[in-house]
Design an enzyme around this catalytic site. Structure first.
Site, PDB file in Angstrom:
ATOM      1  N   CYS A  46     -34.092  34.611  38.160  1.00  0.00           N
ATOM      2  CA  CYS A  46     -35.327  34.651  37.406  1.00  0.00           C
ATOM      3  C   CYS A  46     -35.082  34.944  35.924  1.00  0.00           C
ATOM      4  CB  CYS A  46     -36.271  35.667  38.058  1.00  0.00           C
ATOM      5  SG  CYS A  46     -38.003  35.531  37.587  1.00  0.00           S
TER       6      CYS A  46
ATOM      7  N   LYS B  22     -29.469  41.607  40.871  1.00  0.00           N
ATOM      8  CA  LYS B  22     -30.095  41.401  39.564  1.00  0.00           C
ATOM      9  C   LYS B  22     -29.885  42.647  38.711  1.00  0.00           C
ATOM     10  CE  LYS B  22     -34.553  39.795  37.687  1.00  0.00           C
ATOM     11  NZ  LYS B  22     -35.941  39.412  38.081  1.00  0.00           N
TER      12      LYS B  22
ATOM     13  N   GLU C   3     -35.428  33.081  44.758  1.00  0.00           N
ATOM     14  CA  GLU C   3     -35.310  34.538  44.612  1.00  0.00           C
ATOM     15  C   GLU C   3     -36.041  35.264  45.749  1.00  0.00           C
ATOM     16  OE1 GLU C   3     -35.686  37.660  40.942  1.00  0.00           O
ATOM     17  OE2 GLU C   3     -37.456  36.444  41.341  1.00  0.00           O
TER      18      GLU C   3
END
Length: 343
Positions: free
Chosen positions: A160, A126, A44
């Site tokens: 994540c 995200k 990430e």
């Protein structure tokens, strides 16, 4: 093609130095290809590094990093984007790259997927930055929950703690995902004080995703180097205790939950590689396919709005009403019910 190698990068970023980071990213892409991998996955925001500073001190102190982080983030179509595309093409390998994406004045936690010819498959963001990440990054939308057909299989991506969002995961499972690219930062932040941020919980999330989704999960994880710690902590022993060196817990999981890559120490940089066989997915899903025969759509089902949500929609006066009507119809059509495959 059902049997091939995949690779995950475990390495500290070149923090706040995107040019150096691109050079190292290309080197990892070349190494993965030389070792026979058809896909390589990065952690990430590996470019220009995960912003650990947002967890380490008050906002006034953090502001020293804002300008440098913004300037070292990547814009779609810039020279850094083109360098990764070229590396994918030159090495005939697919790349899932975790980065901080710059668009106008905003930043996004992004994953860009390039195919083996260097063509872009998907730029995703995200959906919901986690906790203090919201002070740095904007949000994605339903168009970012997507699985794409590629030459090596159906591939999706999440970052994540998107792996702790049940409905987002279900949206991915329902698209018959075969290979999942999971991007993680370092997993030692607040070690000993925040168990949920550690590798036990987060590796378990990747493992469970593999079992629930009946897919292979390539969970790439960064680590903190001493150089990065020095930049972030400025020799403060309290900050160093919160952000220790290490934290790389990269894993590759099979659809039955087994870790099938050769694990590295959490302070060690390199590639975690594994041979995968997509034919194994049929065995996993014969037992449990939560978006198919193992679902109960008469009891629970998911509504997915896959339409991109943009803050500005431009149209001219003459076409205005027609475009508004078309947008309304499209928005209605894009609200998709995901239920049983049997339906």
């Amino acid at each position: 093609m059902s049997q091939f190698k995949v690779a995950a990068v475990q390495a500290a970023p070149s923090f706040l130095d995107v040019a150096a980071g691109i050079t190292r990213a290309v080197a990892f892409i070349e190494e993965a290809a030389q070792k026979g991998a058809k896909l390589v996955v990065f952690p990430e925001t590996w470019l220009p590094g995960y912003p650990n500073h947002i967890w380490l001190g008050p906002v006034a102190w953090q502001m020293q990093f804002v300008g440098r982080y913004f300037e070292n983030s990547i814009e779609a179509g810039d020279v850094h984007d083109k360098a990764i595309a070229k590396a994918a093409r030159d090495n005939s390998i697919q790349v899932s790259l975790g980065l901080s994406e710059r668009a106008g004045g905003s930043l996004y936690i992004a994953q860009w997927h390039y195919d083996e010819t260097g063509e872009l498959i998907k730029r995703r963001r995200k959906l919901k930055p986690t906790h203090v990440e919201r002070t740095v990054f904007g949000e994605g939308d339903g168009s970012d929950l997507v699985v794409k057909d590629t030459a090596i299989g159906r591939i999706g991506q999440l970052s994540c703690w998107e792996h702790l969002q049940p409905l987002s995961k279900y949206a991915m499972y329902a698209q018959d995902e075969q290979i999942h690219c999971a991007a993680w930062p370092n997993l030692k932040l607040y070690e000993g004080g925040a168990y949920a941020l550690g590798h036990q919980v987060n590796n378990a999330a990747s493992m469970l995703y593999a079992v629930e989704g009946g897919c292979f999960v390539i969970a790439a994880c960064a680590l903190v180097s001493k150089e990065q710690q020095d930049i972030l902590c400025e020799g403060d022993p309290q900050k160093e205790a919160l952000c220790p060196v290490g934290g790389g817990y990269t894993r590759i999981y099979a659809p039955d939950g087994q870790s099938i890559g050769a694990d590295l120490a959490d302070t060690e940089e390199g590639l975690v590689m594994a041979d995968i066989d997509l034919s194994m997915i049929a065995y996993a899903k014969a037992a449990a396919d939560p978006a198919g025969h193992y679902s109960r759509p008469d009891v629970t089902r998911l509504m997915l709005n896959s339409k991109p949500q943009r803050p500005v929609m431009a149209f001219d006066e003459t076409a205005g009403l027609a475009m508004e009507a078309a947008e309304g119809a499209a928005a209605e059509a894009d609200v998709v019910e995901i239920a049983s495959a049997a339906e």
